[in-house]
Scaffold this motif. Structure first.
Motif, short mmCIF file in Angstrom:
data_model
loop_
_atom_site.label_atom_id
_atom_site.label_comp_id
_atom_site.label_asym_id
_atom_site.label_seq_id
_atom_site.Cartn_x
_atom_site.Cartn_y
_atom_site.Cartn_z
N SER A 1 -16.95 2.81 2.43
CA SER A 1 -16.27 1.68 1.80
C SER A 1 -16.57 0.37 2.03
O SER A 1 -16.73 0.02 3.15
CB SER A 1 -14.67 2.00 2.08
N LEU B 1 -10.71 -3.50 6.91
CA LEU B 1 -9.44 -2.58 7.44
C LEU B 1 -9.51 -2.01 8.75
O LEU B 1 -8.61 -1.91 9.16
CB LEU B 1 -9.94 -1.25 6.21
N LYS B 2 -10.70 -2.06 9.27
CA LYS B 2 -10.88 -1.68 10.82
C LYS B 2 -10.27 -2.86 11.61
O LYS B 2 -9.54 -2.65 12.64
CB LYS B 2 -12.20 -1.61 11.40
N GLN C 1 -14.87 -1.89 1.97
CA GLN C 1 -13.75 -2.97 2.78
C GLN C 1 -13.53 -2.16 4.01
O GLN C 1 -12.76 -2.67 4.66
CB GLN C 1 -12.52 -2.67 1.86
N LYS C 2 -14.40 -1.42 4.51
CA LYS C 2 -14.14 -0.49 5.78
C LYS C 2 -13.99 -1.82 7.08
O LYS C 2 -13.19 -1.50 7.76
CB LYS C 2 -15.27 0.44 6.09
N ASP D 1 -6.48 -2.42 11.19
CA ASP D 1 -5.95 -1.30 11.90
C ASP D 1 -5.76 -1.77 13.60
O ASP D 1 -5.05 -1.48 14.00
CB ASP D 1 -6.90 -0.14 11.96
N ARG E 1 0.80 -1.32 0.13
CA ARG E 1 -0.13 0.01 -0.10
C ARG E 1 0.85 1.13 0.08
O ARG E 1 0.57 2.30 -0.62
CB ARG E 1 -0.89 -0.09 1.37
N LEU F 1 -9.57 -8.78 1.52
CA LEU F 1 -8.94 -8.04 0.87
C LEU F 1 -8.19 -8.49 -0.58
O LEU F 1 -8.18 -7.81 -1.54
CB LEU F 1 -7.87 -7.10 1.49
N PHE G 1 -4.92 2.28 7.39
CA PHE G 1 -6.44 1.41 7.46
C PHE G 1 -7.45 2.26 7.76
O PHE G 1 -8.73 1.76 7.79
CB PHE G 1 -6.05 0.27 8.36
N LYS G 2 -7.34 3.45 8.16
CA LYS G 2 -8.30 4.23 8.91
C LYS G 2 -8.95 4.96 7.83
O LYS G 2 -8.30 5.45 6.71
CB LYS G 2 -7.78 5.26 9.95
#
Length: 680
Positions: free
Chosen positions: A530, A536-537, A532-533, A540, A373, A679, A388-389
């Motif tokens: 998103s 990602l959380k 993907q949220k 994170d 990333r 992901l 990731f936030k």
């Protein structure tokens, strides 16, 4: 600083202790013989309604009895007169004791809070006399007074303490009343002289002052070409604001990496104590952290390094706590008092949980994703990767503008607290109740939360607000502290008995603080749509736990080194701390980052002013994830109210009743693996 101050926990664990004690007193020992204990138990058992508790109570009271308290015959007479023989009388006495302890500790809390205002708040003109008053431990004598007037022995006899093992064994079967009786027994487990507690308070206050004034004027940092990267008036507190500035620059595609590298170099100078003393809390000079040269009016000037003061602060805390060790027959080291006592999770169990997590192959897989990333190799400061936030792609200057407009001062934030709670789903009435019990104060440091210690008292939210208003960093920390305040209010006002108020340990309040903090964008009406949220959380939270668990291990191992080397100098501790940090890094981080011998884990200011606190953040991440899973699909306010009014159960029992599952890091590991698969 994200720090919760709980007066009761501090009294039980002496977590605030710290000062150099020139000579350690030999602790008094019990003068009551085994035969006297046996005879006393035999005599009292004739009228006892619980012989098991009777035996435990007599033995506990005898352990605390000293020659100055009276003879063995006096002990027998005292037990005969003060042992409670009926359940009804015991319940009555318990209610009276609870009421009076709330009065005493509540007022001590209020006095301490008021005395520390000139130290903690930026609304006062500073003077050294403030630090002297702030260091005064107003509550250091009351427990000794209670031994002298024998109230402590009445409590020990009738409400004996239970070991952690006993609490865990009984946790599922105890009634709320039995839990409350056991928590009352936690008050009197050792007789520590008041002068040692006073010295501890002075050292703790000194460390706080040292840290609150450890500002770096980053607007005066330059590189070898004299180039500045930060606004001239930008000032960052170590280590919190420095870390948050690194986080903020992941969204900066222009010179973000250069800024991150420069701040990382500053951190390394702080850790090694090569930082020039002149540049600490001063904007009178220009400083190149790469060459370590200091300039004034364009010319290089002499600048001596800080004289290992960072490590002297740690030593000062160590010697004070070590002086207290002999007064605890079981928890006879500060490490044991912090883990077996305050956290009720042993240091050994803590290390096992953390090392199992850190050794997981998932760390390397998440590291590879971050590398992809970022489009570059990982840097050591990427332990704070913030990508990731939802906010990670946002221009922080725009967020600053928004928060400064909303909250030009502390009063504006305080007025908005009910609205923030309503956005989280609380009813108007409940939101107003909680907000009415929270006061917002402008902090000198990064901020902290300070709870009330008696009904009628407010919790305090302290956060840094500049003359321009609250920037996003300050807002983000403030929402974290707001989570603490909500927990502090619920667990004081809604718990069924005062001695049960609070949470099992501060990791549990950190968990709710994290949960609030993760909703900071929601509270700014910025939504993340998103798909993907959720994945990602999870990543994170996983990366945050990965970072802080290693820091926690470094903290524990440094304290073990201190106990093995009690005569160490500040310079020797500096070298040892850096070596320990490198070893932890090489074991758990080098395989992911591809670089060895980094000292960054030693930068945390908590090691100075909140020794052995850092594990609370790591456990807080673990607890946060389990609570977030529980909150899914359920009413946020209803669950928060239900869960946090449980009070001070043992950690695992609290988690069982909150979520139906044991306290464990494995669910977070499993979720991170699933998030990676999603992901991909």
């Amino acid at each position: 600083m994200k720090k919760i101050i709980i007066l009761f926990s501090a009294m039980l664990s002496l977590a605030s202790c710290g000062n150099q004690i020139q000579s350690e007193k030999k602790a008094d020992v019990s003068t009551i013989s085994a035969s006297t204990i046996h005879q006393t138990i035999t005599d009292l058992s004739k009228n006892s309604f619980d012989t098991n508790l009777l035996e435990k109570g007599v033995k506990h009271a005898a352990l605390l009895w000293r020659e100055s308290d009276g003879s063995e015959e006096d002990f027998k007479t005292f037990c005969s007169k003060n042992y409670i023989t009926t359940k009804a009388e015991k319940e009555l006495v318990f209610e009276k004791i609870s009421r009076n302890i709330e009065i005493i500790t509540g007022n001590f809390n209020k006095i301490t809070l008021n005395l520390l205002e000139p130290v903690h708040l930026n609304t006062f003109k500073q003077h050294p006399i403030d630090n002297a008053f702030g260091a005064y431990s107003v509550d250091s004598h009351w427990m000794n007074d209670f031994y002298q007037n024998k109230i402590a022995f009445t409590i020990a006899l009738n409400f004996p303490s239970f070991s952690l093992e006993e609490k865990e064994a009984n946790a599922k079967n105890w009634t709320r009343q039995q839990w409350a009786y056991a928590r009352l027994g936690d008050y009197f487990t050792a007789r520590v002289p008041a002068e040692l507690l006073q010295a501890a308070g002075r050292a703790a206050a000194g460390s706080d002052v040292y840290i609150m004034d450890y500002n770096i004027y980053v607007g005066h940092l330059t590189d070898a070409n004299g180039k500045r990267f930060f606004p001239e008036d930008k000032v960052l507190l170590s280590h919190w604001n420095l870390r948050d500035e690194i986080k903020a620059n992941y969204a900066n595609k222009n010179d973000g990496l250069e800024k991150q590298k420069m701040i990382y170099q500053v951190m390394q100078r702080i850790i090694s104590q090569e930082i020039p003393e002149k540049v600490i809390n001063s904007g009178d000079f220009e400083w190149d952290p790469y060459t370590n040269l200091v300039y004034q009016n364009g010319k290089v000037i002499d600048a001596t390094p800080e004289p290992n003061e960072r490590y002297q602060q740690i030593l000062t805390n160590f010697h004070a706590n070590k002086a207290i060790d002999p007064y605890y027959p079981d928890q006879n080291t500060f490490i044991k008092r912090q883990y077996d006592g305050a956290k009720e999770i042993s240091a050994e169990a803590t290390e096992k949980i953390f090392t199992d997590f850190l050794r997981s192959e998932t760390t390397q897989k998440v590291g590879q994703l971050i590398r992809k990333r970022l489009g570059r190799d990982l840097e050591p400061f990427d332990i704070w990767y913030d990508g990731f936030k939802a906010r990670s792609g946002m221009d922080e200057s725009k967020l600053d503008a928004k928060t400064r407009k909303l909250y030009p001062n502390a009063a504006a934030l305080e007025a908005d607290l009910p609205n923030l709670l309503k956005k989280l789903g609380f009813t108007k009435e409940r939101a107003q109740f909680l907000a009415d019990h929270i006061s917002v104060d402008p902090a000198r440091g990064s901020g902290h939360a300070w709870g009330g210690a008696a009904k009628g008292q407010k919790a305090h939210l302290r956060t840094r607000i500049s003359d321009k208003g609250m920037d996003y960093k300050g807002y983000n920390i403030a929402i974290h502290e707001f989570g603490h305040n909500v927990e502090q209010t619920i667990s004081l006002y809604d718990v069924d008995n005062f001695v049960m108020n609070g949470v099992p340990n501060t990791a549990f309040t950190e968990a709710l603080a994290f949960i609030f903090q993760k909703r900071d964008m929601l509270l700014l009406d910025i939504k993340d749509d998103s798909p993907q949220k959720d994945a990602l959380k999870k990543l994170d939270l996983f990366w945050s736990a990965y970072e802080i668990m290693g820091v926690s291990l470094m903290d524990i191992r440094m304290w073990r080194w201190l106990y093995a080397n009690p005569e160490a100098t500040a310079a020797e501790l500096r070298d040892a701390a850096m070596d320990i940090a490198k070893k932890v890094w090489n074991e758990f981080y080098a395989p992911v980052y591809g670089v060895k011998d980094q000292t960054i884990l030693a930068v945390y200011s908590h090691m100075l002013n909140s020794p052995l606190y850092l594990s609370n953040y790591a456990f807080g991440n673990v607890i946060e994830f389990q609570l977030e899973q529980q909150l899914k699909g359920r009413s946020f306010p209803a669950e928060v109210n239900r869960i946090f009014k449980q009070g001070r159960l043992t950690p695992n029992q609290w988690m069982l009743e909150a979520t139906g599952n044991d306290l464990s890091a494995q669910p977070l590991l499993k979720a991170a693996k699933e998030a990676l698969e999603e992901l991909e």
